[in-house]
Design a protein around this motif. Structure first.
Motif, PDB file in Angstrom:
ATOM      1  N   PHE A   1      75.549  16.091  51.375  1.00 21.72           N
ATOM      2  CA  PHE A   1      75.822  15.368  52.348  1.00 21.72           C
ATOM      3  C   PHE A   1      76.888  15.509  53.037  1.00 21.72           C
ATOM      4  O   PHE A   1      77.499  15.624  54.120  1.00 21.72           O
ATOM      5  CB  PHE A   1      75.382  13.725  52.255  1.00 21.72           C
ATOM      6  N   PHE A   2      77.914  15.579  52.193  1.00 19.69           N
ATOM      7  CA  PHE A   2      79.533  15.646  52.762  1.00 19.69           C
ATOM      8  C   PHE A   2      79.740  16.952  53.264  1.00 19.69           C
ATOM      9  O   PHE A   2      80.621  17.358  54.033  1.00 19.69           O
ATOM     10  CB  PHE A   2      80.478  15.030  51.716  1.00 19.69           C
ATOM     11  N   GLU A   3      79.104  17.931  52.742  1.00 22.91           N
ATOM     12  CA  GLU A   3      79.384  19.190  53.120  1.00 22.91           C
ATOM     13  C   GLU A   3      78.854  19.341  54.744  1.00 22.91           C
ATOM     14  O   GLU A   3      79.409  20.017  55.438  1.00 22.91           O
ATOM     15  CB  GLU A   3      78.529  20.113  52.190  1.00 22.91           C
ATOM     16  N   ALA A   4      77.663  18.767  55.007  1.00 22.07           N
ATOM     17  CA  ALA A   4      77.186  18.640  56.268  1.00 22.07           C
ATOM     18  C   ALA A   4      78.028  17.911  57.120  1.00 22.07           C
ATOM     19  O   ALA A   4      78.358  18.215  58.429  1.00 22.07           O
ATOM     20  CB  ALA A   4      75.713  18.045  56.009  1.00 22.07           C
ATOM     21  N   TYR A   5      78.423  16.684  56.731  1.00 25.17           N
ATOM     22  CA  TYR A   5      79.177  16.009  57.497  1.00 25.17           C
ATOM     23  C   TYR A   5      80.537  16.445  57.789  1.00 25.17           C
ATOM     24  O   TYR A   5      81.090  16.659  59.055  1.00 25.17           O
ATOM     25  CB  TYR A   5      79.607  14.719  56.817  1.00 25.17           C
ATOM     26  N   LEU A   6      81.367  17.239  57.140  1.00 24.57           N
ATOM     27  CA  LEU A   6      82.553  17.873  57.017  1.00 24.57           C
ATOM     28  C   LEU A   6      82.350  19.315  57.905  1.00 24.57           C
ATOM     29  O   LEU A   6      83.239  19.523  58.853  1.00 24.57           O
ATOM     30  CB  LEU A   6      83.199  18.485  55.880  1.00 24.57           C
TER      31      LEU A   6
ATOM     32  N   SER B   1      67.153   9.478  54.078  1.00 23.61           N
ATOM     33  CA  SER B   1      66.131  10.418  53.359  1.00 23.61           C
ATOM     34  C   SER B   1      66.210  11.554  53.854  1.00 23.61           C
ATOM     35  O   SER B   1      65.865  11.806  55.031  1.00 23.61           O
ATOM     36  CB  SER B   1      64.897   9.585  53.333  1.00 23.61           C
ATOM     37  N   ALA B   2      66.236  12.613  53.180  1.00 22.28           N
ATOM     38  CA  ALA B   2      66.682  14.175  53.649  1.00 22.28           C
ATOM     39  C   ALA B   2      66.124  15.148  52.380  1.00 22.28           C
ATOM     40  O   ALA B   2      66.431  14.993  51.287  1.00 22.28           O
ATOM     41  CB  ALA B   2      67.737  14.401  54.168  1.00 22.28           C
ATOM     42  N   ALA B   3      65.243  16.052  52.992  1.00 21.44           N
ATOM     43  CA  ALA B   3      64.933  16.951  52.132  1.00 21.44           C
ATOM     44  C   ALA B   3      65.305  18.435  52.389  1.00 21.44           C
ATOM     45  O   ALA B   3      65.056  19.396  51.716  1.00 21.44           O
ATOM     46  CB  ALA B   3      63.247  16.949  52.159  1.00 21.44           C
TER      47      ALA B   3
ATOM     48  N   GLU C   1      68.104  18.151  57.984  1.00 21.65           N
ATOM     49  CA  GLU C   1      67.717  16.825  58.021  1.00 21.65           C
ATOM     50  C   GLU C   1      69.264  16.158  57.558  1.00 21.65           C
ATOM     51  O   GLU C   1      69.587  14.876  58.094  1.00 21.65           O
ATOM     52  CB  GLU C   1      66.692  16.418  57.034  1.00 21.65           C
ATOM     53  N   LEU C   2      70.146  16.719  56.534  1.00 24.93           N
ATOM     54  CA  LEU C   2      71.361  15.983  56.204  1.00 24.93           C
ATOM     55  C   LEU C   2      72.201  16.267  57.367  1.00 24.93           C
ATOM     56  O   LEU C   2      72.934  15.325  57.509  1.00 24.93           O
ATOM     57  CB  LEU C   2      71.767  16.944  54.882  1.00 24.93           C
ATOM     58  N   GLN C   3      72.123  17.308  58.071  1.00 24.40           N
ATOM     59  CA  GLN C   3      73.266  17.465  59.269  1.00 24.40           C
ATOM     60  C   GLN C   3      72.715  16.556  60.280  1.00 24.40           C
ATOM     61  O   GLN C   3      73.701  15.938  60.972  1.00 24.40           O
ATOM     62  CB  GLN C   3      72.851  18.964  59.821  1.00 24.40           C
ATOM     63  N   ALA C   4      71.277  16.097  60.697  1.00 21.79           N
ATOM     64  CA  ALA C   4      71.086  15.229  61.543  1.00 21.79           C
ATOM     65  C   ALA C   4      71.644  13.498  60.927  1.00 21.79           C
ATOM     66  O   ALA C   4      71.978  13.134  61.975  1.00 21.79           O
ATOM     67  CB  ALA C   4      69.464  14.996  61.748  1.00 21.79           C
ATOM     68  N   TRP C   5      71.548  13.470  59.714  1.00 23.04           N
ATOM     69  CA  TRP C   5      72.074  12.161  59.321  1.00 23.04           C
ATOM     70  C   TRP C   5      73.697  12.191  59.677  1.00 23.04           C
ATOM     71  O   TRP C   5      74.231  11.124  60.138  1.00 23.04           O
ATOM     72  CB  TRP C   5      71.645  11.844  57.976  1.00 23.04           C
ATOM     73  N   ALA C   6      74.259  13.381  59.236  1.00 23.91           N
ATOM     74  CA  ALA C   6      75.705  13.189  59.197  1.00 23.91           C
ATOM     75  C   ALA C   6      76.059  13.061  60.655  1.00 23.91           C
ATOM     76  O   ALA C   6      77.130  12.590  61.131  1.00 23.91           O
ATOM     77  CB  ALA C   6      76.372  14.627  58.543  1.00 23.91           C
ATOM     78  N   ALA C   7      75.357  13.632  61.574  1.00 21.51           N
ATOM     79  CA  ALA C   7      75.805  13.644  62.927  1.00 21.51           C
ATOM     80  C   ALA C   7      75.558  12.409  63.715  1.00 21.51           C
ATOM     81  O   ALA C   7      76.294  12.077  64.598  1.00 21.51           O
ATOM     82  CB  ALA C   7      74.899  14.775  63.888  1.00 21.51           C
TER      83      ALA C   7
ATOM     84  N   ALA D   1      62.965  16.364  60.801  1.00 22.47           N
ATOM     85  CA  ALA D   1      64.185  16.108  61.573  1.00 22.47           C
ATOM     86  C   ALA D   1      64.375  15.582  62.713  1.00 22.47           C
ATOM     87  O   ALA D   1      65.254  14.666  62.892  1.00 22.47           O
ATOM     88  CB  ALA D   1      64.766  17.870  61.778  1.00 22.47           C
ATOM     89  N   GLU D   2      63.279  15.158  63.332  1.00 23.89           N
ATOM     90  CA  GLU D   2      63.230  14.487  64.529  1.00 23.89           C
ATOM     91  C   GLU D   2      63.261  13.142  64.504  1.00 23.89           C
ATOM     92  O   GLU D   2      63.962  12.013  65.099  1.00 23.89           O
ATOM     93  CB  GLU D   2      62.130  14.990  65.579  1.00 23.89           C
ATOM     94  N   ASN D   3      62.510  12.717  63.426  1.00 22.70           N
ATOM     95  CA  ASN D   3      62.355  11.379  62.996  1.00 22.70           C
ATOM     96  C   ASN D   3      63.760  10.746  62.628  1.00 22.70           C
ATOM     97  O   ASN D   3      64.256   9.620  62.807  1.00 22.70           O
ATOM     98  CB  ASN D   3      61.335  11.040  62.003  1.00 22.70           C
ATOM     99  N   VAL D   4      64.492  11.854  61.885  1.00 24.65           N
ATOM    100  CA  VAL D   4      65.925  11.414  61.463  1.00 24.65           C
ATOM    101  C   VAL D   4      66.528  11.273  62.319  1.00 24.65           C
ATOM    102  O   VAL D   4      67.645  10.100  62.668  1.00 24.65           O
ATOM    103  CB  VAL D   4      66.398  12.440  60.479  1.00 24.65           C
ATOM    104  N   GLN D   5      66.764  12.009  63.474  1.00 32.77           N
ATOM    105  CA  GLN D   5      67.602  11.933  64.522  1.00 32.77           C
ATOM    106  C   GLN D   5      67.299  10.661  65.414  1.00 32.77           C
ATOM    107  O   GLN D   5      68.084   9.876  66.076  1.00 32.77           O
ATOM    108  CB  GLN D   5      67.579  13.182  65.398  1.00 32.77           C
ATOM    109  N   LEU D   6      65.966  10.174  65.439  1.00 33.57           N
ATOM    110  CA  LEU D   6      65.594   9.126  66.066  1.00 33.57           C
ATOM    111  C   LEU D   6      65.845   7.852  65.524  1.00 33.57           C
ATOM    112  O   LEU D   6      65.881   6.674  66.050  1.00 33.57           O
ATOM    113  CB  LEU D   6      64.184   9.215  66.740  1.00 33.57           C
ATOM    114  N   ALA D   7      65.704   7.677  64.125  1.00 31.92           N
ATOM    115  CA  ALA D   7      65.893   6.387  63.477  1.00 31.92           C
ATOM    116  C   ALA D   7      67.469   5.649  63.706  1.00 31.92           C
ATOM    117  O   ALA D   7      68.448   6.434  63.989  1.00 31.92           O
ATOM    118  CB  ALA D   7      65.906   6.726  61.920  1.00 31.92           C
ATOM    119  N   SER D   8      67.399   4.375  63.750  1.00 33.37           N
ATOM    120  CA  SER D   8      68.468   3.868  64.423  1.00 33.37           C
ATOM    121  C   SER D   8      69.150   3.559  62.900  1.00 33.37           C
ATOM    122  O   SER D   8      68.548   2.731  62.353  1.00 33.37           O
ATOM    123  CB  SER D   8      68.318   2.785  65.394  1.00 33.37           C
ATOM    124  N   LEU D   9      70.712   3.515  63.087  1.00 29.29           N
ATOM    125  CA  LEU D   9      71.245   2.751  62.123  1.00 29.29           C
ATOM    126  C   LEU D   9      71.625   1.319  62.229  1.00 29.29           C
ATOM    127  O   LEU D   9      71.768   0.633  63.479  1.00 29.29           O
ATOM    128  CB  LEU D   9      72.794   3.253  62.006  1.00 29.29           C
ATOM    129  N   ARG D  10      71.105   0.561  61.159  1.00 28.00           N
ATOM    130  CA  ARG D  10      71.161  -0.995  61.578  1.00 28.00           C
ATOM    131  C   ARG D  10      72.568  -1.534  60.740  1.00 28.00           C
ATOM    132  O   ARG D  10      73.037  -0.650  59.822  1.00 28.00           O
ATOM    133  CB  ARG D  10      69.943  -1.264  60.631  1.00 28.00           C
TER     134      ARG D  10
END
Length: 188
Positions: free
Chosen positions: A46-51, A20-22, A26-32, A4-13
């Motif tokens: 993913f959309f459940e986490a996003y909403l 990639s989430a398991a 991790e899905l919530q981190a990507w959505a955030a 989860a920490e790596n997901v939060q630190l990865a930058s969007l290009r």
């Protein structure tokens, strides 16, 4: 990247980013990480986490559909696939009643509705169908709509069916409108 920490630190290009989430964390981190100008894409989780970030409640799981009880199929399509579908059902023993759509004939419509009610009571299934020929003219089209809406409302008033299936988009819209259905829920 399942941490989860790596997901939060990865930058969007610029361009397409594939997360990639398991886990749900991790899905919530990507959505955030989504911001204005980013088009989100992904699966239902993913959309459940996003909403959920907007305070929207998680959707209820579909409860399934209780398939017991009589089934009425309103089959109004004249497309080849629609005709083949109702023909195949009739070949398996599903009673098919042709509505008198070719000419204004209220007594014939009464007879057709009565026949459908009997079939639904005896076999638990029936098809209310149009003729397999194209209709032309506003009066004939209005009568066709009357035939289907009258069939649906009279059989619903008798509680003759538990499940209504509609084949053909216009037929489905007409049935929903004539029965006063303005909202539907996914059952499965």
């Amino acid at each position: 990247m399942h941490d989860a920490e790596n997901v939060q630190l990865a930058s969007l290009r610029q361009g397409v980013n594939v997360g990639s989430a398991a886990t749900s964390v991790e899905l919530q981190a990507w959505a955030a990480r989504l911001r204005d100008g980013i088009l989100p894409a992904g699966g239902a989780d993913f959309f459940e986490a996003y909403l959920s970030l907007f305070g929207l409640p998680a959707p209820h799981a579909p409860s399934g559909c209780d398939a017991r009880g009589p089934h009425l199929l309103l089959s109004g399509s004249l497309a080849p696939a629609g005709r083949a579908f109702r023909s195949a059902l009739a070949d398996t023993g599903t009673p098919l009643v042709r509505l008198p759509v070719n000419a204004y004939d209220p007594p014939a419509l009464d007879d057709a509705v009565a026949a459908l009610a009997r079939h639904l009571e005896v076999s638990g299934k029936a098809i209310a169908s149009t003729q397999d020929t194209l209709l032309e003219g506003a009066e004939r089209m209005a009568w066709l709509q009357t035939c289907f809406s009258t069939t649906a409302t009279r059989l619903q008033a008798r509680r003759a069916f538990r499940h209504l299936l509609a084949e053909g988009g216009s037929t489905a819209a007409l049935a929903a409108a004539s029965l006063g259905w303005n909202s539907l829920t996914v059952a499965g």
